[in-house]
Design an enzyme around this catalytic site. Structure first.
Site, PDB file in Angstrom:
ATOM      1  N   TYR A 137      10.941   4.039   0.336  1.00 46.59           N
ATOM      2  CA  TYR A 137      10.545   2.749   0.487  1.00 46.59           C
ATOM      3  C   TYR A 137       9.406   2.369  -0.908  1.00 46.59           C
ATOM      4  CZ  TYR A 137       8.099  -1.645   1.345  1.00 46.59           C
ATOM      5  OH  TYR A 137       7.199  -2.593   1.664  1.00 46.59           O
ATOM      6  N   ASP A 163       0.703  -1.151   0.008  1.00 47.66           N
ATOM      7  CA  ASP A 163      -0.082  -0.031  -0.058  1.00 47.66           C
ATOM      8  C   ASP A 163       0.699   1.246   0.241  1.00 47.66           C
ATOM      9  OD1 ASP A 163       0.758  -1.102   2.697  1.00 47.66           O
ATOM     10  OD2 ASP A 163      -0.053   0.964   3.380  1.00 47.66           O
TER      11      ASP A 163
END
Length: 290
Positions: free
Chosen positions: A124, A101
């Site tokens: 990330y 997500d």
């Protein structure tokens, strides 16, 4: 079907090694066998083992450290999955890639769809998005499975952290304004195996999908559920994200719309409370053996 798994010690990789052998032969590769930071290592492994399907359960997951090591994160999370996808496309075999997500910006309060605009807010997240795009561009028979808040009896995760801190504290301050679906690694494993099998039969099912536990909850309420099921008296105090600063920004809204996964593959969202009970039982059995 012989499945090659990139990853050996991560949560999903460990669950795959437990569950997959009953369904199909499985080969799990750790960094020693295939270092995702080394160009060509993934292609060589796929050539050497000649699997009939590949699952990528390996990743650079140090979210905060990635702010300082974005180049390494981009290699492991971006270039390596793209390389895997190209090798699988060249051999016409299914490729299942786990994503996150974190490729979304976490705004609003509506569940994110697989076709929602992507806009990662951390290094990330950016590295994982590079990987997704590389997999799509490879043009093979692939499924990108975005998931969130993974937990299991293996490795490091929120459940194990709460179980470690709960007995030591009377109260814990936990973020309450980030919402998502805690997802049992065992459920992700079953989904990956089913998707790989279905892709082999019907490559038209390829695409990007979401898979997360239900119902959606906050980290604070997840912590409360852990303490209740574990029989711990630790009290949870709600705090805001601003009260717990981290080097990398976290999505506030990690709700994932998983309806396409159910419609295409027949895989429903797992109930995370049932998954939590199973993990606690697993940990209890491990403690008894030790």
């Amino acid at each position: 079907m012989t499945i090659l798994v990139f990853g050996k010690t991560g949560q999903v990789a460990q669950e795959l090694q437990v569950l997959a052998p009953a369904m199909a032969p499985l080969i799990a590769l750790g960094r020693d066998e295939a270092d995702l930071a080394v160009p060509g290592a993934c292609t060589a492994a796929i050539e050497d083992y000649a699997p009939t399907a590949v699952i990528n359960a390996a990743a650079y997951t140090a979210v905060d450290r990635a702010e300082e090591e974005e180049e390494l994160a981009a290699r492991v999370n971006g270039a390596a999955p793209a390389e895997m996808a190209r090798a699988c496309a060249a051999r016409d075999i299914p490729f299942v890639h786990l994503s996150t997500d974190y490729v979304l910006d976490g705004s609003g309060d509506a569940p994110w769809r697989p076709d929602s605009p992507v806009a990662p807010i951390s290094s990330y997240g950016r590295s994982k998005l590079v990987g997704e795009r590389g997999v799509v561009e490879a043009g093979g028979c692939y499924a990108i499975l975005r998931t969130s808040w993974v937990f299991s009896a293996h490795g490091q995760n929120f459940v194990k952290t709460m179980l470690r801190l709960g007995p030591e504290r009377d109260q814990l301050r936990v973020v309450a304004d980030q919402i998502g679906g805690p997802t049992p690694a065992a459920a992700i494993t079953r989904a990956c195996l089913s998707i790989a099998e279905q892709l082999a039969d019907d490559p038209a099912k390829r695409g990007t999908y979401h898979f997360a536990g239900a119902p959606d909850t906050s980290w604070a309420d997840f912590a409360r559920a852990i303490f209740v099921q574990a029989g711990l008296a630790c009290e949870v105090q709600d705090i805001g994200t601003s009260d717990y600063p981290t080097p990398a920004r976290r999505p506030a809204n990690s709700r994932l719309d998983c309806s396409a996964t159910e419609a295409v593959f027949g895989i429903k969202r797992p109930n995370w409370q049932d998954g939590l009970a199973a993990v606690l039982q697993d940990l209890k059995q491990k403690d008894t053996v030790q």
